[in-house]
Design a protein around this motif. Structure first.
Motif, PDB file in Angstrom:
ATOM      1  N   ASN A  16      33.263  45.328  39.780  1.00  0.00           N
ATOM      2  CA  ASN A  16      32.103  45.111  40.636  1.00  0.00           C
ATOM      3  C   ASN A  16      32.137  43.719  41.264  1.00  0.00           C
ATOM      4  O   ASN A  16      31.901  43.557  42.468  1.00  0.00           O
ATOM      5  N   GLY A  17      32.447  42.710  40.451  1.00  0.00           N
ATOM      6  CA  GLY A  17      32.492  41.345  40.962  1.00  0.00           C
ATOM      7  C   GLY A  17      33.599  41.136  41.968  1.00  0.00           C
ATOM      8  O   GLY A  17      33.407  40.460  42.988  1.00  0.00           O
ATOM      9  N   GLU A  20      32.690  42.905  45.272  1.00  0.00           N
ATOM     10  CA  GLU A  20      31.659  42.147  45.981  1.00  0.00           C
ATOM     11  C   GLU A  20      32.249  40.895  46.639  1.00  0.00           C
ATOM     12  O   GLU A  20      31.952  40.594  47.801  1.00  0.00           O
ATOM     13  N   ASN A  24      32.394  40.381  50.682  1.00  0.00           N
ATOM     14  CA  ASN A  24      31.785  39.196  51.277  1.00  0.00           C
ATOM     15  C   ASN A  24      32.805  38.401  52.091  1.00  0.00           C
ATOM     16  O   ASN A  24      32.469  37.840  53.144  1.00  0.00           O
ATOM     17  N   HIS A  46      24.366  37.838  51.517  1.00  0.00           N
ATOM     18  CA  HIS A  46      23.408  37.327  50.539  1.00  0.00           C
ATOM     19  C   HIS A  46      22.489  38.402  49.965  1.00  0.00           C
ATOM     20  O   HIS A  46      21.568  38.087  49.219  1.00  0.00           O
ATOM     21  N   SER A  47      22.736  39.664  50.306  1.00  0.00           N
ATOM     22  CA  SER A  47      21.861  40.736  49.828  1.00  0.00           C
ATOM     23  C   SER A  47      22.697  41.917  49.343  1.00  0.00           C
ATOM     24  O   SER A  47      23.279  42.635  50.153  1.00  0.00           O
ATOM     25  N   ARG A  48      22.737  42.086  48.035  1.00  0.00           N
ATOM     26  CA  ARG A  48      23.491  43.213  47.480  1.00  0.00           C
ATOM     27  C   ARG A  48      22.867  44.535  47.903  1.00  0.00           C
ATOM     28  O   ARG A  48      23.575  45.507  48.202  1.00  0.00           O
ATOM     29  N   ALA A  49      21.535  44.593  47.942  1.00  0.00           N
ATOM     30  CA  ALA A  49      20.867  45.832  48.332  1.00  0.00           C
ATOM     31  C   ALA A  49      21.218  46.205  49.768  1.00  0.00           C
ATOM     32  O   ALA A  49      21.490  47.374  50.071  1.00  0.00           O
ATOM     33  N   ARG A  51      23.897  45.257  51.385  1.00  0.00           N
ATOM     34  CA  ARG A  51      25.314  45.626  51.414  1.00  0.00           C
ATOM     35  C   ARG A  51      25.511  47.061  50.939  1.00  0.00           C
ATOM     36  O   ARG A  51      26.232  47.853  51.544  1.00  0.00           O
ATOM     37  N   ASP A  52      24.844  47.416  49.827  1.00  0.00           N
ATOM     38  CA  ASP A  52      24.997  48.764  49.297  1.00  0.00           C
ATOM     39  C   ASP A  52      24.494  49.803  50.293  1.00  0.00           C
ATOM     40  O   ASP A  52      25.107  50.868  50.454  1.00  0.00           O
ATOM     41  N   SER A  63      31.878  54.047  48.861  1.00  0.00           N
ATOM     42  CA  SER A  63      30.663  53.873  48.082  1.00  0.00           C
ATOM     43  C   SER A  63      30.607  54.868  46.931  1.00  0.00           C
ATOM     44  O   SER A  63      30.258  54.523  45.795  1.00  0.00           O
TER      45      SER A  63
END
Length: 203
Positions: A16-17, A20, A24, A46-49, A51-52, A63
């Motif tokens: 996951n890291g 991400e 980015n 700056h927003s994981r939500a 991005r998802d 995804s």
């Protein structure tokens, strides 16, 4: 109860890291280039939500593959259950695992940066060495993920309880089996990500 040693390090968190960090890097590179259609990407860093949500709309296959990996029961739930009662520290493979995890993330970031700079899906084959590098780094990381010292301590805790020892041994085998299959899942995730990103509309 104090913190316990895990038999397996957390491959799910590292995947996951790394993904991400790679995404980015892609978004930053595209945003900095000012290429057509890249403006919304800057907001995703700056927003994981956000991005998802963007990935679900623009990279649905990636995804889905990534979600399946992150929710894998053996790599997540079974792995979490294989924990000793106390934390001793100094596990033999911690340094090696950390080194391979850093190499894996570095390979992922390099891949995504190259995707951002690849002009067309017609050049997709140029990414094959980078995907191979990611796959190899992931393989090395999974090979270093198991701590035999923690496993021995966990089995010693189950001495005198045949049922618990059998449960531990079965869970360990299940995680090992999933780690073997995860190598192929890793390649599919990043090969699919490259294909979907390279086929995004440019306008």
């Amino acid at each position: 109860m104090s913190k316990g040693d895990h038999v397996f390090n957390n491959i799910v968190a590292k995947m996951n890291g790394a993904f991400e960090a790679g995404f980015n890097a892609y978004a930053r590179d595209k945003h900095a280039s000012g290429s057509a259609g890249s403006a919304p990407l800057g907001a995703l860093i700056h927003s994981r939500a956000a991005r998802d949500d963007w990935m679900r709309r623009h990279m649905p296959r990636t995804s889905s593959l990534l979600t399946a990996f992150l929710e894998d029961a053996a790599l997540r739930d079974l792995r979490e259950s294989l924990q000793t009662a106390t934390y001793l520290g100094g596990d033999a493979n911690n340094d090696a695992y950390s080194m391979y995890a850093q190499e894996f993330q570095g390979a992922v970031v390099r891949l995504f940066t190259k995707i951002a700079r690849t002009r067309s899906y017609l050049n997709e084959g140029d990414l094959t060495p980078d995907i191979t590098r990611v796959r190899r780094a992931f393989f090395h990381m999974t090979r270093a993920a198991e701590d035999p010292g923690a496993l021995q301590r966990l089995l010693e805790q189950a001495d005198g309880n045949a049922r618990e020892r059998a449960r531990v041994e079965a869970a360990v085998q299940a995680v090992r089996a999933r780690l073997e299959l995860a190598w192929g899942a890793c390649e599919r995730i990043f090969r699919t990500a490259a294909a979907e990103l390279l086929r995004l509309p440019r306008s």
